[in-house]
Design an enzyme around this catalytic site. Structure first.
Site, PDB file in Angstrom:
ATOM      1  CG  HIS A 242    -100.351 -47.399 -25.906  1.00 44.51           C
ATOM      2  ND1 HIS A 242     -99.834 -48.277 -24.976  1.00 44.51           N
ATOM      3  CD2 HIS A 242    -101.528 -46.956 -25.390  1.00 44.51           C
ATOM      4  CE1 HIS A 242    -100.663 -48.344 -23.928  1.00 44.51           C
ATOM      5  NE2 HIS A 242    -101.688 -47.556 -24.163  1.00 44.51           N
TER       6      HIS A 242
ATOM      7  CG  ASP B 199    -105.529 -49.232 -26.261  1.00 44.57           C
ATOM      8  OD1 ASP B 199    -105.887 -50.108 -27.071  1.00 44.57           O
ATOM      9  OD2 ASP B 199    -105.796 -49.267 -25.042  1.00 44.57           O
TER      10      ASP B 199
END
Ligand code: ZN
Length: 277
Positions: free
Chosen positions: A223, A81
């Site tokens: 991430h 993400d």
């Protein structure tokens, strides 16, 4: 322009604690990643599910699907993400390539436009691009129309770069409510394994979280904006391979799941199984 991104883990050991994160986009050299992608027009591989037919986004062509899912293996989907990030994302892509692993990148619209080469490289190398909103707001603070705008603008930004239909949405913070579900056209994808990479910033801890939580059909959250995540990825992929997992995109995982094949707009997935309603 100074951009503040908020990143949060919602489930698992992170204790729903919210967090941080920085990124001074003016300090990030857009030319720092020197990835170049050439058009691919004679690829013999089979069709990719969300390949677009129409023209646009220059002459760049979405490649054919790279890897078939092996039905005899256990499967896990990796998701990243909040990127793209000019330094971390290329490292993540290099490591995924080393292990022939594939992932879904839930990108932010206001970053995707800055790094078209990275978006193209993701697609070119068989990964999937998902929609993580334009600017990472809390969807619970937004009207349904504002949520639609966050998602629609991001889809449009990606479409400027590559002829590709984004089919998956992950709301910022994994936040879901009725407004979010009615605003989204496709499946909503959260995660079942939170590596807490944003919090620990520790490669060994990321591996241990995966080891502790992973199971067949899991969706792992990471991430691609933290160097420590890239530092830990090699060991994670090595371990998953030893355990007999094939690492695939979320789309491929859901496509493989009989349950997900009947998915409807706004339906939520935390793994290959439907969330209890
Ligand atoms: Zn996020």
């Amino acid at each position: 322009m100074f951009v503040v991104l908020l990143v949060m883990c919602v489930a698992g050991a992170c204790n729903s604690e919210q967090l941080n994160m920085q990124t001074n986009s003016s300090a990030e050299g857009k030319t720092a990643d020197n990835t170049t992608i050439s058009s691919s027009s004679n690829d013999p591989r089979e069709n990719r599910g969300n390949q677009r037919k129409e023209e646009g986004a220059g002459d760049w062509t979405v490649p054919k699907k790279l890897t078939a899912l092996d039905p005899k293996k256990k499967h896990v989907a990796l998701s990243f993400d909040d990127g793209p990030h000019h330094l971390v994302t290329p490292r993540v892509l290099d490591i995924l390539a080393k292990y022939n692993a594939h992932a879904t990148f839930f990108v932010l619209g206001n970053r995707a436009g800055d790094y078209p080469e990275l978006i193209r490289r993701m697609i070119q190398e068989g990964h999937e691009v998902g929609n993580h909103s334009w600017s990472h707001p809390r969807f619970s603070d937004l009207s349904q129309q504002e949520i639609k705008t966050q998602i629609g603008k991001t889809d449009q930004e990606i479409a400027k770069t590559v002829n590709y239909d984004v089919s998956l949405v992950r709301p910022p913070y994994g936040e879901i409510n009725d407004r979010v579900q009615s605003a989204v056209d496709g499946p909503i994808v959260n995660w079942s394994v939170d590596t807490c990479d944003w919090k620990s910033r520790n490669p060994q801890s990321i591996l241990e979280e995966v080891q502790r939580q992973v199971e067949d059909g899991a969706i792992i959250l990471m991430h691609d904006i933290y160097p420590s995540t890239a530092d830990g990825l090699d060991k994670v992929l090595n371990w998953l391979g030893e355990q007999g997992y094939q690492v695939v995109t979320v789309g491929d995982l859901l496509e493989f799941s009989t349950e997900a094949n009947s998915s409807k707009a706004g339906e939520v997935f935390f793994s290959s199984k439907k969330a209890a309603s």
